[in-house]
Design a protein around this motif. Structure first.
Motif, short mmCIF file in Angstrom:
data_model
loop_
_atom_site.label_atom_id
_atom_site.label_comp_id
_atom_site.label_asym_id
_atom_site.label_seq_id
_atom_site.Cartn_x
_atom_site.Cartn_y
_atom_site.Cartn_z
N ALA A 179 32.20 1.15 -38.21
CA ALA A 179 30.95 2.16 -38.29
C ALA A 179 30.54 1.87 -39.93
CB ALA A 179 31.46 3.63 -38.71
N ILE A 180 28.89 1.95 -39.54
CA ILE A 180 28.26 1.36 -40.76
C ILE A 180 27.31 2.37 -41.28
CG2 ILE A 180 26.76 -0.50 -41.78
CD1 ILE A 180 27.79 -2.40 -39.62
N LEU A 181 27.20 3.01 -42.49
CA LEU A 181 26.31 3.80 -43.04
C LEU A 181 25.19 2.92 -44.02
CD1 LEU A 181 29.46 4.80 -43.47
CD2 LEU A 181 28.27 6.68 -44.37
N PHE A 182 24.13 3.58 -43.74
CA PHE A 182 22.95 2.73 -44.26
C PHE A 182 21.92 3.74 -45.29
CE2 PHE A 182 23.91 0.16 -40.84
CZ PHE A 182 23.67 -0.99 -41.10
N ASP A 183 21.62 3.20 -46.46
CA ASP A 183 21.01 4.14 -47.29
C ASP A 183 19.65 4.48 -46.65
OD1 ASP A 183 22.61 4.74 -49.34
OD2 ASP A 183 22.07 3.30 -50.77
N ASN A 184 18.83 3.95 -45.91
CA ASN A 184 17.66 4.48 -45.41
C ASN A 184 17.58 4.14 -43.81
OD1 ASN A 184 17.04 1.67 -45.16
ND2 ASN A 184 14.95 1.97 -46.43
N ASP A 185 16.42 4.67 -43.17
CA ASP A 185 16.45 4.75 -41.63
C ASP A 185 16.02 3.11 -41.57
OD1 ASP A 185 16.92 7.37 -41.80
OD2 ASP A 185 14.70 7.76 -41.74
N ARG B 68 38.53 3.81 -39.29
CA ARG B 68 39.25 3.54 -40.19
C ARG B 68 38.71 2.34 -41.12
NH1 ARG B 68 40.24 7.50 -38.74
NH2 ARG B 68 42.34 8.42 -37.92
N ARG B 69 37.67 1.74 -40.52
CA ARG B 69 37.13 0.63 -41.32
C ARG B 69 35.53 0.98 -41.27
NH1 ARG B 69 40.18 -2.34 -37.88
NH2 ARG B 69 38.45 -3.34 -36.91
N LEU B 70 35.12 1.47 -42.65
CA LEU B 70 33.78 1.77 -42.67
C LEU B 70 33.15 0.76 -43.70
CD1 LEU B 70 34.29 5.54 -43.43
CD2 LEU B 70 33.92 4.24 -41.16
N ALA B 71 31.91 0.74 -43.61
CA ALA B 71 31.07 -0.05 -44.34
C ALA B 71 29.66 0.67 -44.66
CB ALA B 71 30.70 -1.64 -44.00
N VAL C 230 26.43 -0.47 -29.46
CA VAL C 230 26.33 0.63 -30.42
C VAL C 230 26.26 1.90 -29.41
CG1 VAL C 230 25.00 1.85 -32.21
CG2 VAL C 230 25.09 -0.62 -32.18
N PRO C 231 27.13 2.85 -29.45
CA PRO C 231 28.08 2.94 -30.43
C PRO C 231 29.45 2.31 -29.91
CG PRO C 231 27.95 5.08 -29.24
CD PRO C 231 26.80 4.09 -28.47
N GLY C 232 29.44 1.77 -28.84
CA GLY C 232 30.64 1.51 -28.12
C GLY C 232 31.91 0.53 -28.92
N GLN C 233 31.15 -0.35 -29.54
CA GLN C 233 32.09 -1.11 -30.56
C GLN C 233 31.63 -0.76 -32.18
OE1 GLN C 233 30.21 -4.74 -28.23
NE2 GLN C 233 32.49 -5.57 -28.75
N VAL C 234 30.61 -0.46 -32.44
CA VAL C 234 30.19 -0.45 -33.84
C VAL C 234 29.18 0.99 -33.87
CG1 VAL C 234 29.02 -0.94 -35.83
CG2 VAL C 234 30.42 -2.53 -34.74
N SER C 235 29.44 2.02 -34.69
CA SER C 235 28.81 3.29 -34.82
C SER C 235 27.77 2.88 -35.87
CB SER C 235 29.56 4.27 -35.28
OG SER C 235 30.32 4.86 -33.84
N VAL C 236 26.53 3.35 -35.84
CA VAL C 236 25.51 3.12 -36.83
C VAL C 236 25.14 4.51 -37.46
CG1 VAL C 236 23.10 2.40 -37.49
CG2 VAL C 236 25.07 1.12 -36.33
N LEU C 237 25.07 4.87 -38.76
CA LEU C 237 24.68 6.04 -39.30
C LEU C 237 23.49 5.85 -40.31
CD1 LEU C 237 25.07 9.33 -39.25
CD2 LEU C 237 26.79 9.00 -41.21
N ALA C 238 22.44 6.71 -40.40
CA ALA C 238 21.30 6.42 -41.23
C ALA C 238 21.29 7.43 -42.19
CB ALA C 238 19.98 6.49 -40.33
N GLU D 279 30.43 14.12 -46.21
CA GLU D 279 30.55 15.06 -45.15
C GLU D 279 30.36 13.61 -44.18
OE1 GLU D 279 27.79 17.83 -42.08
OE2 GLU D 279 27.05 17.41 -43.98
N ALA D 280 29.44 12.59 -44.32
CA ALA D 280 29.40 11.59 -43.54
C ALA D 280 30.67 10.75 -43.32
CB ALA D 280 28.34 10.68 -44.27
N VAL D 281 31.57 10.49 -44.34
CA VAL D 281 32.61 9.98 -44.20
C VAL D 281 33.75 10.82 -43.37
CG1 VAL D 281 34.63 8.69 -45.54
CG2 VAL D 281 32.34 8.52 -46.35
N GLY D 282 33.55 11.96 -43.94
CA GLY D 282 34.71 12.81 -42.84
C GLY D 282 34.28 12.69 -41.51
N TYR D 283 33.16 12.90 -41.24
CA TYR D 283 32.70 12.86 -39.93
C TYR D 283 33.28 11.56 -39.07
CZ TYR D 283 29.67 11.88 -35.66
OH TYR D 283 29.10 11.42 -34.52
N LEU D 284 33.20 10.38 -39.78
CA LEU D 284 33.15 9.11 -39.04
C LEU D 284 34.71 8.98 -39.03
CD1 LEU D 284 30.54 7.03 -40.77
CD2 LEU D 284 30.77 7.71 -38.45
#
Length: 343
Positions: free
Chosen positions: A249-255, A184-187, A272-280, A173-178
């Motif tokens: 966009a960067i996804l993190f394993d914890n808050d 197109r470039r996720l970390a 954030v989020p204009g240049q990079v999105s952050v998802l906890a 769900e997280a990857v699908g949302y982003l």
């Protein structure tokens, strides 16, 4: 002050030691009036049960054990473990049980602790977290006969009672949302890579990155190992942003790592989020007090801990082993995620 004994209670109550034993252990053999008189005297004298005698008699310890294999410095600021323990305490306290919490710096000390808990009858059962693939703890628990509830995916729990969250579905769900926002470039910045839930999330992240191509463009996913600490979140973020093909966009394993990432991005002058999105991940109260407020894969960690507590009671009451899905973390969108900047 010397310990109050059954002999002391018997002399004060004017009854035999056997009658005191019956009364204190809730067994038949004395009248209700005598039982109440004995209990009143015991309370006046400040009597407490002898723990060793209780253990030798085969009675329960009224406690469960939880080992946290974390650096104490991380524990002091990382919300998940404390919220989880608080959830367990809410369930245990309502039934008069205590939580024996111990921090172990490495696997060998954790294994030694399980052996000690079993040989000295310290706990009635244990909770095992942060499972590894081919985890050595499972064999030791079986060897010493210590009942346990495992927190992790059933694929790695080898038939033990298990409470788990569906990390693979949440990651999809997280990857699908982003990807749907146009990224197109996720970390992904992870916990340590030998943890089974990290491997499950990693595999789901890479699979979802391939599957969620949009408009004929492939979503690329990169993974960086960290250790859940703020320092690791900060350094991983800087490395990603200062390297080639920086993610949008960067996804993190914890808050905690996600919060630290916001500070690192601000230092680099990255919006954030204009240049990079952050998802906890987890969605503790930290996510609500940052600027911008953090989007997160949310689940109720306190409720998760309480669920584990209920399974502990079921285990010692004779319930057969089972795997129990607690929840699937769900996306909670806030202000830290948005479409990427124009190429």
């Amino acid at each position: 002050m010397s310990r109050v004994t059954i002999n002391d209670i018997a002399r004060r109550s004017g009854v035999s030691k056997g009658a005191v034993s019956y009364a204190l252990n809730g067994r038949p053999g004395v009248s209700d009036a005598t039982r109440q008189r004995i209990l009143a005297v015991a309370d006046q004298l400040g009597w407490a049960p002898n723990r060793t005698a209780r253990l030798l008699s085969g009675s329960r310890t009224d406690s469960f054990g939880l080992i946290l294999g974390r650096d104490p410095r991380t524990l002091a600021s990382e919300p998940f473990s404390m919220e989880f323990a608080a959830g367990m305490e809410s369930e245990l306290g309502s039934r008069g049980y205590a939580l024996l919490l111990q921090v172990c710096p490495d696997m060998d000390s954790e294994l030694a602790t399980y052996r000690t808990w079993s040989s000295e009858r310290r706990v009635d059962a244990a909770v095992v977290m942060d499972l590894r693939v081919d985890d050595r703890r499972l064999a030791v628990l079986r060897e010493v006969g210590l009942p346990a509830v495992l927190v992790g995916d059933p694929s790695v729990t080898d038939g033990f009672t298990t409470v788990w969250t569906d990390d693979a579905a949440a990651m999809d769900e997280a990857v699908g949302y982003l990807a749907g926002l146009g990224h197109r470039r996720l970390a992904r910045v992870t916990a340590l890579g030998d943890l089974s839930h990290v491997r499950i999330r990693n595999a789901a992240f890479l699979a979802a990155s391939e599957r969620h191509s949009v408009g004929g463009l492939t979503v690329e996913g990169r993974i960086v190992d960290a250790d859940l600490s703020a320092a690791a979140g900060r350094s991983a973020t800087r490395a990603l942003l200062e390297g080639p093909d920086r993610p949008t966009a960067i996804l993190f394993d914890n808050d905690l790592m996600a919060v630290a990432a916001l500070a690192a991005l601000a230092e680099l002058g990255v919006a954030v989020p204009g240049q990079v999105s952050v998802l906890a991940w987890d969605d503790s109260p930290l996510c609500e007090i940052t600027h911008p407020r953090l989007s997160a894969m949310s689940h109720n960690v306190v409720s998760f801990g309480a669920h584990v507590g209920r399974r502990l009671f079921g285990l010692i009451d004779g319930a057969p082993p089972g795997a129990y899905l607690d929840s699937t973390p769900a996306l909670r969108v806030r202000a830290s995620t948005a479409p990427p900047p124009p190429s």
